[in-house]
Scaffold this motif. Structure first.
Motif, PDB file in Angstrom:
ATOM      1  N   UNK A   1      -5.151   1.279  -7.800  1.00 23.10           N
ATOM      2  CA  UNK A   1      -4.012   1.409  -6.893  1.00 23.10           C
ATOM      3  C   UNK A   1      -4.501   1.596  -5.464  1.00 23.10           C
ATOM      4  N   UNK A   2      -3.785   0.993  -4.506  1.00 28.50           N
ATOM      5  CA  UNK A   2      -4.011   1.276  -3.088  1.00 28.50           C
ATOM      6  C   UNK A   2      -3.362   2.621  -2.783  1.00 28.50           C
ATOM      7  N   UNK A   3      -4.063   3.697  -3.024  1.00 24.73           N
ATOM      8  CA  UNK A   3      -3.492   5.025  -2.814  1.00 24.73           C
ATOM      9  C   UNK A   3      -4.586   5.944  -2.280  1.00 24.73           C
ATOM     10  N   UNK A   4      -4.203   6.877  -1.425  1.00 24.59           N
ATOM     11  CA  UNK A   4      -5.172   7.842  -0.906  1.00 24.59           C
ATOM     12  C   UNK A   4      -5.664   8.762  -2.017  1.00 24.59           C
ATOM     13  N   UNK A   5      -6.792   9.388  -1.765  1.00 21.51           N
ATOM     14  CA  UNK A   5      -7.362  10.349  -2.714  1.00 21.51           C
ATOM     15  C   UNK A   5      -6.334  11.402  -3.118  1.00 21.51           C
TER      16      UNK A   5
ATOM     17  N   UNK B   1      -8.272   6.972   2.953  1.00 25.88           N
ATOM     18  CA  UNK B   1      -8.249   6.769   1.509  1.00 25.88           C
ATOM     19  C   UNK B   1      -9.141   7.759   0.764  1.00 25.88           C
ATOM     20  N   UNK B   2      -9.954   8.499   1.501  1.00 27.43           N
ATOM     21  CA  UNK B   2     -10.817   9.509   0.892  1.00 27.43           C
ATOM     22  C   UNK B   2     -10.430  10.916   1.338  1.00 27.43           C
ATOM     23  N   UNK B   3      -9.567  11.007   2.347  1.00 28.29           N
ATOM     24  CA  UNK B   3      -9.135  12.303   2.863  1.00 28.29           C
ATOM     25  C   UNK B   3      -7.948  12.837   2.077  1.00 28.29           C
ATOM     26  N   UNK B   4      -6.913  12.017   1.898  1.00 31.39           N
ATOM     27  CA  UNK B   4      -5.753  12.475   1.131  1.00 31.39           C
ATOM     28  C   UNK B   4      -4.437  12.205   1.823  1.00 31.39           C
ATOM     29  N   UNK B   5      -3.447  13.090   1.568  1.00 30.72           N
ATOM     30  CA  UNK B   5      -2.070  12.846   1.989  1.00 30.72           C
ATOM     31  C   UNK B   5      -1.550  13.855   3.010  1.00 30.72           C
ATOM     32  N   UNK B   6      -2.438  14.664   3.541  1.00 32.22           N
ATOM     33  CA  UNK B   6      -2.025  15.626   4.563  1.00 32.22           C
ATOM     34  C   UNK B   6      -2.013  14.921   5.921  1.00 32.22           C
ATOM     35  N   UNK B   7      -0.817  14.644   6.433  1.00 32.49           N
ATOM     36  CA  UNK B   7      -0.702  13.855   7.659  1.00 32.49           C
ATOM     37  C   UNK B   7      -1.387  14.532   8.830  1.00 32.49           C
TER      38      UNK B   7
ATOM     39  N   UNK C   1       0.836  -1.191   0.000  1.00 30.46           N
ATOM     40  CA  UNK C   1       0.000   0.000   0.000  1.00 30.46           C
ATOM     41  C   UNK C   1       0.875   1.245   0.000  1.00 30.46           C
ATOM     42  N   UNK C   2       0.544   2.173  -0.880  1.00 25.25           N
ATOM     43  CA  UNK C   2       1.324   3.406  -0.929  1.00 25.25           C
ATOM     44  C   UNK C   2       1.092   4.215   0.341  1.00 25.25           C
ATOM     45  N   UNK C   3       2.155   4.661   1.001  1.00 24.87           N
ATOM     46  CA  UNK C   3       1.998   5.478   2.202  1.00 24.87           C
ATOM     47  C   UNK C   3       1.589   6.899   1.818  1.00 24.87           C
ATOM     48  N   UNK C   4       1.582   7.767   2.788  1.00 25.30           N
ATOM     49  CA  UNK C   4       1.323   9.178   2.505  1.00 25.30           C
ATOM     50  C   UNK C   4       2.367   9.695   1.523  1.00 25.30           C
ATOM     51  N   UNK C   5       1.918  10.344   0.466  1.00 28.27           N
ATOM     52  CA  UNK C   5       2.822  10.859  -0.555  1.00 28.27           C
ATOM     53  C   UNK C   5       3.136  12.322  -0.282  1.00 28.27           C
ATOM     54  N   UNK C   6       4.370  12.741  -0.579  1.00 25.40           N
ATOM     55  CA  UNK C   6       4.666  14.168  -0.530  1.00 25.40           C
ATOM     56  C   UNK C   6       4.196  14.793  -1.843  1.00 25.40           C
ATOM     57  N   UNK C   7       4.329  16.112  -1.968  1.00 24.74           N
ATOM     58  CA  UNK C   7       3.772  16.800  -3.142  1.00 24.74           C
ATOM     59  C   UNK C   7       4.433  16.341  -4.434  1.00 24.74           C
ATOM     60  N   UNK C   8       5.719  16.082  -4.395  1.00 23.79           N
ATOM     61  CA  UNK C   8       6.407  15.605  -5.594  1.00 23.79           C
ATOM     62  C   UNK C   8       5.863  14.243  -6.003  1.00 23.79           C
ATOM     63  N   UNK C   9       5.681  13.345  -5.049  1.00 23.59           N
ATOM     64  CA  UNK C   9       5.164  12.015  -5.344  1.00 23.59           C
ATOM     65  C   UNK C   9       3.714  12.083  -5.817  1.00 23.59           C
ATOM     66  N   UNK C  10       2.934  12.970  -5.207  1.00 23.47           N
ATOM     67  CA  UNK C  10       1.552  13.155  -5.656  1.00 23.47           C
ATOM     68  C   UNK C  10       1.520  13.602  -7.117  1.00 23.47           C
ATOM     69  N   UNK C  11       2.323  14.615  -7.442  1.00 23.41           N
ATOM     70  CA  UNK C  11       2.353  15.147  -8.802  1.00 23.41           C
ATOM     71  C   UNK C  11       2.786  14.080  -9.803  1.00 23.41           C
ATOM     72  N   UNK C  12       3.772  13.289  -9.421  1.00 25.60           N
ATOM     73  CA  UNK C  12       4.263  12.230 -10.300  1.00 25.60           C
ATOM     74  C   UNK C  12       3.194  11.170 -10.535  1.00 25.60           C
TER      75      UNK C  12
END
Length: 315
Positions: A87-91, A180-186, A60-71
């Motif tokens: 993909x197992x990835x957050x929104x 998974x519906x909230x996103x990547x903001x820890x 499962x993809x962990x929390x992504x930083x902005x660069x990883x999100x953009x990629x």
């Protein structure tokens, strides 16, 4: 009948708001996502689309930083129109990066049943043995493997202690369906069973997702998918009941029946996660009811036209 004035299938359909004809299934673990992937692959043979599943070597993809999100978003943007990416990835907020939005779908499950399912899934030998070999990890100790979920809860072990607002557990422990519906903001999305992740997750479902279904409402989920995303899911119900329904993926015979008493103890700490799950089910039922109301209104209009013709003939 008041509902007729407030429920409209078109108003509840976010498919038309997508900017590209690509479905993004950011699947929540332990919600029957493998079953839906199998259904989509079979539908793809009929409707001529491909289902591309992210290999995700680490699971499962962990929390992504902005660069990883953009990629990641760039990769989705480059998928050929008319296909599905899983993909197992957050929104991910495509608008934030000025990128065209895909058609979002997902599945949810009773959150307590999810954590129980995960608890026994990672203890199944056909899961931890291959992972041990692949990642060169030591074998788990016998006590960890053999401790039942109810024992874990009653003894207060950390893995079975669900503390509101906690950040300490790994992302992959699956207590946070809202994540998974909230996103990547820890800071905003990680606090367990908290109000802010709940509200963000609800808002994203309402504004961004075409369909969020559940196998606990199988027929309703399939009907809504068929009607709200017909390019991909036309004939889904017939396809599912042609045999796929009897081939449940990732079934775990090692998982015992957990008493309602233990489940109720756990539910006390899952209040907002349960609220989110019920919110998704309520929205799904509204979408289904809107379809039925549309059918009734069309039938009523047809009956009225038939009566007008009949009256004209009598004259």
């Amino acid at each position: 009948m008041i509902l007729i004035y407030y429920l409209n299938a078109d108003d509840l359909n976010n498919t038309k708001r997508a900017d590209i004809n690509v479905v993004l299934f950011n699947r929540v673990p332990k919600t029957g996502s493998v079953q839906l992937i199998e259904l989509m692959r079979n539908l793809g043979k009929v409707h001529n689309f491909d289902v591309d599943v992210d290999p995700q070597q680490a699971g499962i993809r962990p929390l992504l930083d902005e660069y990883e999100e953009s990629d990641f978003i760039d990769n989705v943007e480059n998928i050929e129109d008319g296909n599905i990416f899983v993909s197992h990835v957050n929104y991910l907020n495509f608008t934030k990066y000025d990128k065209p939005r895909p058609i979002y779908i997902n599945m949810v499950r009773d959150p307590v049943e999810r954590v129980i399912s995960w608890y026994y899934y990672i203890r199944a030998p056909w899961i931890f043995v291959p992972n041990r070999r692949k990642n060169n990890r030591p074998m788990p100790n016998a006590q960890w493997v053999n401790t039942e979920f109810d024992q874990c809860v009653m003894s207060g072990e950390k893995v079975c202690t669900f503390i509101e607002g906690s950040f300490l557990e790994r992302v992959g422990d699956h207590r946070r369906q809202t994540l998974f519906f909230c996103g990547h903001n820890e800071r905003k999305c990680m606090p367990f069973n908290s109000q802010i992740p709940l509200e963000i997750a609800k808002r994203n479902v309402e504004k961004e997702y075409a369909v969020v279904g559940t196998w606990e409402d199988t027929n309703i989920t399939l009907t809504v998918l068929e009607n709200y995303i017909p390019h991909y899911f036309k004939g889904a119900t017939k396809m599912y009941y042609s045999g796929l329904n009897n081939d449940i993926q990732n079934s775990n015979p090692m998982k015992p029946i957990i008493s309602e008493h233990i489940k109720d103890l756990v539910r006390k700490n899952f209040t907002r996660e349960i609220e989110f799950y019920q919110f998704c089910r309520q929205r799904l039922h509204k979408q289904y009811l809107a379809l039925r109301l549309d059918d009734l209104m069309k039938a009523d209009k047809t009956l009225g036209e038939f009566n007008n013709i009949a009256r004209a003939v009598k004259r």
